[in-house]
Design an enzyme around this catalytic site. Structure first.
Site, PDB file in Angstrom:
ATOM      1  N   HIS A 227       1.119  -0.974  -0.021  1.00 18.79           N
ATOM      2  CA  HIS A 227      -0.210  -0.118  -0.210  1.00 18.79           C
ATOM      3  C   HIS A 227       1.024   1.221   0.208  1.00 18.79           C
ATOM      4  CE1 HIS A 227       0.394  -0.414   3.818  1.00 18.79           C
ATOM      5  NE2 HIS A 227       0.082   0.684   4.927  1.00 18.79           N
ATOM      6  N   ASP A 228       1.994   1.356   0.591  1.00 13.91           N
ATOM      7  CA  ASP A 228       2.954   2.875   0.806  1.00 13.91           C
ATOM      8  C   ASP A 228       3.706   2.982  -0.683  1.00 13.91           C
ATOM      9  OD1 ASP A 228       1.720   4.177   2.379  1.00 13.91           O
ATOM     10  OD2 ASP A 228       2.777   3.424   4.524  1.00 13.91           O
TER      11      ASP A 228
ATOM     12  N   LYS B 241       5.848   5.213  -1.575  1.00 12.93           N
ATOM     13  CA  LYS B 241       6.532   6.891  -1.129  1.00 12.93           C
ATOM     14  C   LYS B 241       7.993   6.401  -0.986  1.00 12.93           C
ATOM     15  CE  LYS B 241       4.509   6.473   3.951  1.00 12.93           C
ATOM     16  NZ  LYS B 241       4.645   5.995   5.161  1.00 12.93           N
TER      17      LYS B 241
ATOM     18  N   HIS C 159       2.328   9.828  -2.131  1.00  8.11           N
ATOM     19  CA  HIS C 159       2.837   8.706  -2.584  1.00  8.11           C
ATOM     20  C   HIS C 159       1.376   7.806  -2.578  1.00  8.11           C
ATOM     21  CE1 HIS C 159       0.812   8.302   1.912  1.00  8.11           C
ATOM     22  NE2 HIS C 159       1.030   6.847   0.432  1.00  8.11           N
TER      23      HIS C 159
ATOM     24  N   HIS D  86      -6.267   5.991   1.829  1.00  5.69           N
ATOM     25  CA  HIS D  86      -5.987   7.190   2.356  1.00  5.69           C
ATOM     26  C   HIS D  86      -7.062   8.345   2.285  1.00  5.69           C
ATOM     27  CE1 HIS D  86      -1.993   6.942   5.431  1.00  5.69           C
ATOM     28  NE2 HIS D  86      -1.588   6.481   3.766  1.00  5.69           N
TER      29      HIS D  86
ATOM     30  N   ASP E   8      -4.078  -1.034   8.511  1.00  7.78           N
ATOM     31  CA  ASP E   8      -2.654   0.097   8.356  1.00  7.78           C
ATOM     32  C   ASP E   8      -3.010   0.456   9.823  1.00  7.78           C
ATOM     33  OD1 ASP E   8       0.189   0.848   7.890  1.00  7.78           O
ATOM     34  OD2 ASP E   8      -1.642   2.584   6.410  1.00  7.78           O
TER      35      ASP E   8
END
Lengths: 389, 389
Positions: free
Chosen positions: A234-235, A238, A263, A297, A325
């Site tokens: 998911h990240d 970044k 991100h 998010h 998360d």
């Protein structure tokens, strides 16, 4: 040999029947073509079925089948340990020939019942392996008694092993996708403050939610596994965010916060660029992966980012990952905070259900508190600096 | 049925012969087990061979084989277009049965000569496909005339399709590894100043060197392909170097230079951490990958980094990648420099052969100037900002 005979030979040409095996067809179509092939020689074989074994749950499930005529086969699912005869076949790694299935009818096991209900009189059961790993069974059935004579069994054995190789192929695809995505996630994580253990926990938490949602939301086993596979990514965006922002300990300025938020967009762009390379992923799988990365998010009430979408407009996979998360971030230690106790984190999820989170995802997650705690225990932080796989 | 008979049946139990298929054995062992199996029914079948097709070169190569007795089979390699009969089998997607190979003996093609030299009288040839992609042939041979009767052919057809699935399996492994490494390389590159095109060119340049070295250095086809696959990963460790150093335009301070140099060590550490995830790579392949990443900045005279090793002590794969990487850096545009003309870059390689570079790698690289220029043309820089795959 006259032309007519030659023509007839071509009609039943076994190689033309089998050549469909190597087209893009799925396993079910492949089984159908194998059944058609075997019936050229042994017309009394009426069914080929494949059952897969899941060792984490000890469950044997019908994976797919080819059955002659319109006879619908009810899918069955049973614990391997509940079937003494199947357990024996697996342990001894030897096929079982049954030329009279009547004795099975008196047995009480779920499996025996289901099999005999179908009216078959003979069966041949071959266990499938990859190395030492048990994969499941191939079942051949016939509606006549004494169908499984030696020459028939030899022919079916080759077919069973061909199916075994086809299954290994499918598994290697899934294994590879997992391996690919985990590796990329681990690399992306190299610059992050979070540990690999965080990614593993988020992965497991997401699976709990997806699995508990599955029945009422009609989610497939495959979807649940994709959530498990892709949640750690998911990240990934970044990786493209500057160190100065990503590694800043203090509060971010508005401008830095916008960079940090990017991100999600950057991550989706990456996956889009990678899509050519990720040709092993189906377009549907890729969509799920991108939704997780881009929308994890977003908030249920529309106050998240990047698109400020709300409710069901947020893809389910993103809603699931978001709960997992945040819960893991709360219960983990950070430079700026101690880990929250599980109870406090649960209170937070409950308080924010319907505003930040999809209330149903929160409830499905909390159905399994024991499992949550065992995941926290099993994948706790290590003290090794840098990444942990 | 007495116990004795039961015992005898178990000895020739076809399923126990075939069960070796799913152990970790390689394709050659699998073919041997299939030959043993088919001989139980048709003892006059003496050989199974698999030839793979490479469409970029139109070459058909014996990939592996199982042959009865000690009869050594010379490997042959031929252009598919030079064999009219094989081309026909491929185009029509239909197997060929030959129950008398004598007519072949008068043909002049390389392929016919090699095949008839072996003393076989009958053959059955099945083309292999994956969807529409032609993969090669499975050959069955017998030393008797008229061996390929209809029932024999049907049995061999199943075996041929089983082999086809096994080959698809092997290919999907290689495809996957490429896909995995390319994706990771592209991601790592996201923060780098260099473009994806650079990685592709380095990959091709490295393959030229490896291929030209192959004969005298005894390198396998597999090694050459691994070099091609892994070369784009050489700078993967830069993902762990801080932006301030990685993206600095001016001259680096000594301290910054040390940080920059650390990308080799960091890269190897990453791969070591990833090794569990990369379980699809064999330990040997992993070693080659790590050598490229860790040692591609070593110099032939021992003045490089990180270990200041020299000459043959530097792994060959790192010496190869080093020549390819520097040549491409010289002939590419950078913020601080225009691209050098190919002649000037070649002069540089020649001048530094034996000091910075392995002289032999430089010479083998320059054997193919046309190919070098066509790679530069084909994979030139695009103006898209960010990465290009």
């Amino acid at each position: 040999m006259g032309l007519h005979k030659l023509h007839k030979q071509q009609v039943v040409d076994p190689s033309s029947i089998l050549s469909n095996l190597h087209n893009q067809s799925n396993l079910t179509e492949k089984l159908q073509c194998l059944l058609e092939f075997i019936k050229q020689r042994h017309c009394f074989i009426n069914r080929i079925a494949v059952a897969r074994y899941d060792e984490t749950t000890d469950i044997i499930k019908t994976y797919t089948h080819a059955t002659e005529g319109k006879n619908p086969i009810p899918l069955y699912q049973t614990r391997l340990s509940e079937s003494k005869s199947l357990t024996e076949i697996m342990e001894q790694r030897k096929p079982r020939i049954l030329n009279n299935m009547n004795p099975l009818r008196s047995l009480k096991s779920e499996h025996s019942k289901k099999v005999t209900e179908l009216g078959f009189q003979s069966s041949y059961t071959v266990p499938m392996f990859q190395g030492d790993q048990f994969l499941g069974f191939v079942f051949f059935n016939s509606s006549i008694f004494n169908a499984m004579k030696q020459n028939v069994v030899t022919d079916l054995t080759v077919i069973a092993h061909l199916i075994n190789v086809l299954i290994v192929n499918e598994l290697s695809f899934i294994k590879t996708t997992k391996c690919l995505t985990q590796s990329v996630a681990t690399l992306a994580n190299y610059r992050d403050l979070e540990t690999g253990q965080h990614l593993i926990r988020v992965s497991h938490f997401s699976r709990i939610i997806a699995r508990n949602l599955a029945k009422e939301a009609g989610l497939s086993d495959e979807y649940v596994e994709l959530i498990f596979t892709f949640a750690p990514l998911h990240d990934i965006g970044k990786i493209a965010v500057a160190d100065a922002v990503l590694c800043k300990c203090g509060k971010l300025t508005d401008e830095e916060f916008i960079m940090m938020q990017s991100h999600t967009t950057q991550g989706r762009e990456m996956i889009e660029k990678l899509q050519n390379n990720l040709e092993l992923l189906s377009p549907q799988s890729c969509e799920i992966l991108k939704n997780i990365i881009y929308s994890h998010h977003e908030k249920w009430d529309g106050t998240g980012y990047p698109d400020k979408i709300s409710g069901d407009a947020i893809p389910l996979e993103a809603r699931i990952t978001s709960v997992a998360d945040v819960f893991d971030a709360l219960t983990s230690k950070r430079i700026y905070k101690d880990p929250w106790p599980v109870d406090k984190a649960i209170d937070y999820l409950m308080e924010k259900r319907g505003s930040q989170f999809d209330a149903n995802c929160v409830l499905k997650f909390l159905e399994n508190r024991d499992e949550i705690e065992s995941i926290i225990d099993k994948f706790h932080e290590t003290y090794e600096p840098g990444i942990t796989i």
